[in-house]
Design a protein around this motif. Structure first.
Motif, PDB file in Angstrom:
ATOM      1  N   ASN A  61       2.251   1.721  -3.444  1.00 22.85           N
ATOM      2  CA  ASN A  61       1.208   2.214  -4.350  1.00 22.85           C
ATOM      3  C   ASN A  61       0.920   3.694  -4.147  1.00 22.85           C
ATOM      4  O   ASN A  61       0.546   4.387  -5.089  1.00 22.85           O
ATOM      5  N   ASP A  62       1.096   4.172  -2.927  1.00 24.36           N
ATOM      6  CA  ASP A  62       0.820   5.576  -2.624  1.00 24.36           C
ATOM      7  C   ASP A  62       1.961   6.507  -3.025  1.00 24.36           C
ATOM      8  O   ASP A  62       1.802   7.727  -2.984  1.00 24.36           O
ATOM      9  N   GLN A 120       0.828  -1.210   0.000  1.00 21.21           N
ATOM     10  CA  GLN A 120       0.000   0.000   0.000  1.00 21.21           C
ATOM     11  C   GLN A 120       0.857   1.253   0.000  1.00 21.21           C
ATOM     12  O   GLN A 120       0.571   2.215  -0.716  1.00 21.21           O
ATOM     13  N   ASP A 171       0.287  -2.058 -13.366  1.00 24.05           N
ATOM     14  CA  ASP A 171      -0.699  -1.038 -13.033  1.00 24.05           C
ATOM     15  C   ASP A 171      -1.885  -1.073 -14.002  1.00 24.05           C
ATOM     16  O   ASP A 171      -2.824  -0.312 -13.847  1.00 24.05           O
TER      17      ASP A 171
END
Length: 51
Positions: free
Chosen positions: A9-10, A6, A49
């Protein structure tokens, strides 16, 4: 490197590559990734992605 999926991804690509560069330097990396390797990594990330 210690990031959760996470957190990765951020991050922007710039943030991730800066963290990667620091991690590599701290762990004794002797040379940087070649432009061809960076291009391959970018293509792989774009495929993951969906884009």
């Amino acid at each position: 490197m210690g990031f959760t999926p996470q957190q990765v991804n951020d991050m922007s690509m710039w943030q991730f590559l800066a963290a990667f560069d620091g991690y590599a330097k701290a762990n004794g990396a002797k040379e940087k990734m070649s432009n061809a390797e960076a291009d391959d990594l970018w293509k792989w990330l774009q495929e993951k992605d969906g884009g």
